[in-house]
Design an enzyme around this catalytic site. Structure first.
Site, PDB file in Angstrom:
ATOM      1  N   HIS A 158     104.908  39.109 -59.351  1.00  0.00           N
ATOM      2  CA  HIS A 158     105.862  38.025 -59.065  1.00  0.00           C
ATOM      3  C   HIS A 158     106.416  37.453 -60.365  1.00  0.00           C
ATOM      4  O   HIS A 158     105.861  37.671 -61.438  1.00  0.00           O
ATOM      5  CB  HIS A 158     105.182  36.897 -58.273  1.00  0.00           C
ATOM      6  CG  HIS A 158     105.033  37.201 -56.808  1.00  0.00           C
ATOM      7  ND1 HIS A 158     103.957  37.896 -56.308  1.00  0.00           N
ATOM      8  CD2 HIS A 158     105.830  36.910 -55.746  1.00  0.00           C
ATOM      9  CE1 HIS A 158     104.097  38.025 -54.992  1.00  0.00           C
ATOM     10  NE2 HIS A 158     105.227  37.444 -54.630  1.00  0.00           N
ATOM     11  N   LYS A 162     105.659  31.464 -60.699  1.00  0.00           N
ATOM     12  CA  LYS A 162     104.801  31.346 -59.514  1.00  0.00           C
ATOM     13  C   LYS A 162     103.503  30.614 -59.862  1.00  0.00           C
ATOM     14  O   LYS A 162     102.854  30.908 -60.866  1.00  0.00           O
ATOM     15  CB  LYS A 162     104.493  32.735 -58.925  1.00  0.00           C
ATOM     16  CG  LYS A 162     103.722  32.643 -57.613  1.00  0.00           C
ATOM     17  CD  LYS A 162     103.813  33.917 -56.811  1.00  0.00           C
ATOM     18  CE  LYS A 162     102.979  33.844 -55.542  1.00  0.00           C
ATOM     19  NZ  LYS A 162     103.468  32.835 -54.585  1.00  0.00           N
TER      20      LYS A 162
HETATM   21  N1  LIG Z   1     106.438  32.404 -46.897  1.00  0.00           N
HETATM   22  C1  LIG Z   1     107.373  33.019 -47.624  1.00  0.00           C
HETATM   23  O1  LIG Z   1     108.069  33.930 -47.148  1.00  0.00           O
HETATM   24  C2  LIG Z   1     107.610  32.544 -49.046  1.00  0.00           C
HETATM   25  C3  LIG Z   1     108.612  33.113 -49.831  1.00  0.00           C
HETATM   26  C4  LIG Z   1     108.842  32.608 -51.122  1.00  0.00           C
HETATM   27  C5  LIG Z   1     108.074  31.562 -51.578  1.00  0.00           C
HETATM   28  N2  LIG Z   1     107.078  31.058 -50.795  1.00  0.00           N
HETATM   29  C6  LIG Z   1     106.287  29.891 -51.202  1.00  0.00           C
HETATM   30  O2  LIG Z   1     107.092  28.745 -50.949  1.00  0.00           O
HETATM   31  C7  LIG Z   1     106.760  27.715 -51.890  1.00  0.00           C
HETATM   32  C8  LIG Z   1     108.028  27.255 -52.617  1.00  0.00           C
HETATM   33  O3  LIG Z   1     108.531  28.319 -53.392  1.00  0.00           O
HETATM   34  P1  LIG Z   1     109.871  28.154 -54.265  1.00  0.00           P
HETATM   35  O4  LIG Z   1     109.997  29.402 -55.071  1.00  0.00           O
HETATM   36  O5  LIG Z   1     110.997  27.741 -53.387  1.00  0.00           O
HETATM   37  O6  LIG Z   1     109.438  26.928 -55.211  1.00  0.00           O
HETATM   38  P2  LIG Z   1     110.378  25.875 -55.978  1.00  0.00           P
HETATM   39  O7  LIG Z   1     109.516  25.283 -57.038  1.00  0.00           O
HETATM   40  O8  LIG Z   1     111.664  26.494 -56.364  1.00  0.00           O
HETATM   41  O9  LIG Z   1     110.688  24.770 -54.864  1.00  0.00           O
HETATM   42  C9  LIG Z   1     109.764  23.798 -54.409  1.00  0.00           C
HETATM   43  C10 LIG Z   1     110.550  22.576 -54.003  1.00  0.00           C
HETATM   44  O10 LIG Z   1     109.639  21.627 -53.426  1.00  0.00           O
HETATM   45  C11 LIG Z   1     110.013  20.331 -53.910  1.00  0.00           C
HETATM   46  N3  LIG Z   1     108.923  19.375 -53.761  1.00  0.00           N
HETATM   47  C12 LIG Z   1     107.919  19.062 -54.628  1.00  0.00           C
HETATM   48  N4  LIG Z   1     107.137  18.086 -54.127  1.00  0.00           N
HETATM   49  C13 LIG Z   1     107.659  17.777 -52.909  1.00  0.00           C
HETATM   50  C14 LIG Z   1     107.309  16.843 -51.905  1.00  0.00           C
HETATM   51  N5  LIG Z   1     106.273  15.994 -52.056  1.00  0.00           N
HETATM   52  N6  LIG Z   1     108.049  16.801 -50.776  1.00  0.00           N
HETATM   53  C15 LIG Z   1     109.120  17.618 -50.606  1.00  0.00           C
HETATM   54  N7  LIG Z   1     109.508  18.503 -51.544  1.00  0.00           N
HETATM   55  C16 LIG Z   1     108.787  18.590 -52.674  1.00  0.00           C
HETATM   56  C17 LIG Z   1     110.418  20.594 -55.366  1.00  0.00           C
HETATM   57  O11 LIG Z   1     111.156  19.507 -55.912  1.00  0.00           O
HETATM   58  C18 LIG Z   1     111.247  21.857 -55.184  1.00  0.00           C
HETATM   59  O12 LIG Z   1     112.597  21.565 -54.877  1.00  0.00           O
HETATM   60  C19 LIG Z   1     105.690  28.328 -52.802  1.00  0.00           C
HETATM   61  O13 LIG Z   1     104.423  27.962 -52.289  1.00  0.00           O
HETATM   62  C20 LIG Z   1     105.909  29.831 -52.660  1.00  0.00           C
HETATM   63  O14 LIG Z   1     104.752  30.586 -52.934  1.00  0.00           O
HETATM   64  C21 LIG Z   1     106.841  31.530 -49.551  1.00  0.00           C
END
Ligand SMILES: NC(=O)c1ccc[n+]([C@@H]2O[C@H](COP(=O)([O-])OP(=O)(O)OC[C@H]3O[C@@H](n4cnc5c(N)ncnc54)[C@H](O)[C@@H]3O)[C@@H](O)[C@H]2O)c1
Length: 274
Positions: A158, A162
């Site tokens: 990744h 991450k």
């Molecule tokens: N299930 C899937 O298919 C899948 C795919 C990609 C990523 N993910 C997971 O999703 C999560 C997010 O990934 P990302 O790449 O978008 O991360 P990212 O860091 O780009 O986005 C996270 C967002 O959450 C916000 N945030 C932080 N604290 C918060 C709160 N208290 N309330 C609401 N929002 C808040 C941040 O400001 C940010 O905008 C990770 O855990 C990642 O592993 C899952």
């Protein structure tokens, strides 16, 4: 129309889910929550015309926001710490949750499931919402059934931002393999191999190696290596675009809007891959 609230609305995944949801005629985005860009218009942040002009709301005010907007479904791609607070608030307010965030604690998962069952509010939790990866889980299970005495290793790669490692998807495929072998995942998982003498226990029933690579902007690669005497099978899945994942989240929202059972559904159930 299904009324949704988007948690982590302006993150990498949240932005894509927001864009697809705003463009979808069966979905009405009633609220978008984050800790950044509060007060900014969601549509202009993600590049879509939004007639409702929904603004980013502060996560600290989530209870008030859900009381005011009454969403049917919450979709969460944020951080494990945030999801554990926000999705408990949502389920207790009888909002069905689609959780994509990874790295969630066992304590949270147990408490969340308790609420889902007692309040009769179905949810979807999936570490990877892409269609292909859920087919990959199924094929990994089928192959394992034929090579139970072989060595099996999972290697994932990744991007360098991450947080959790190994990935939620690597953990899921490890658990799928352990289930097919009839062993407890926690007793056979071996996370990486450190410098020094580190001989493998032969056969996946004794050890499943799980290895994490973090580099550049790799969206998400997973490889399962099934190695037997004189031959091997490599089963590989690669995500080229986060759109594959965001599209899965939209499918999960629509599935959950109609779901009746008081349980946590898997993405395989959402996609009909069982
Ligand atoms: N299930 C899937 O298919 C899948 C795919 C990609 C990523 N993910 C997971 O999703 C999560 C997010 O990934 P990302 O790449 O978008 O991360 P990212 O860091 O780009 O986005 C996270 C967002 O959450 C916000 N945030 C932080 N604290 C918060 C709160 N208290 N309330 C609401 N929002 C808040 C941040 O400001 C940010 O905008 C990770 O855990 C990642 O592993 C899952």
């Amino acid at each position: 129309m299904t009324k949704i609230i988007i948690l982590g609305a302006i993150g990498s995944m949240g932005s894509l889910v927001s864009k697809l949801a705003l463009e979808d005629k069966q979905i009405n985005v009633v609220a978008a929550v984050d800790v950044n860009k509060i007060g900014n218009e969601l549509g202009s942040l993600v590049g879509v015309e939004d007639p409702n002009k929904i603004k980013i709301s502060d996560a600290k005010k989530l209870q008030q926001i859900v009381n005011d907007t009454k969403p049917d479904v919450a979709v969460d791609f944020s951080t494990a710490k945030a999801t554990e607070i926000n999705c408990l608030t949502c389920v207790k307010s009888k909002i069905k949750c689609v959780i994509g965030t990874t790295g969630l604690s066992q304590e949270f998962l147990s408490e969340f499931e308790k609420q889902v069952k007692s309040l009769k509010v179905p949810a979807v939790i999936s570490s990877n919402m892409a269609t292909g990866v859920n087919i990959f889980f199924k094929i990994a299970s089928i192959i394992t059934n034929y090579v139970k005495d072989w060595d099996i290793e999972v290697i994932e790669a990744h991007h360098n931002r991450k947080v959790d490692s190994p990935s939620g998807t690597a953990l899921t495929v490890g658990k799928v393999i352990a289930e097919a072998l009839g062993v407890k995942y926690d007793t056979v998982a071996k996370y990486g191999r450190a410098f020094g003498p580190n001989k493998r226990q032969v056969g996946a029933k004794s050890e499943i190696g799980i290895h994490a690579i973090r580099a550049g902007d790799i969206v998400g690669d997973h490889l399962v290596l099934f190695a037997g005497p004189g031959e091997r099978i490599e089963l590989k899945h690669q995500v080229h675009s986060r759109n594959a994942l965001a599209t899965g989240a939209i499918k999960a929202i629509k599935f959950l809007a109609e779901a009746k059972e008081s349980k946590i559904y898997s993405m395989q159930e959402v996609l009909g891959i069982k």
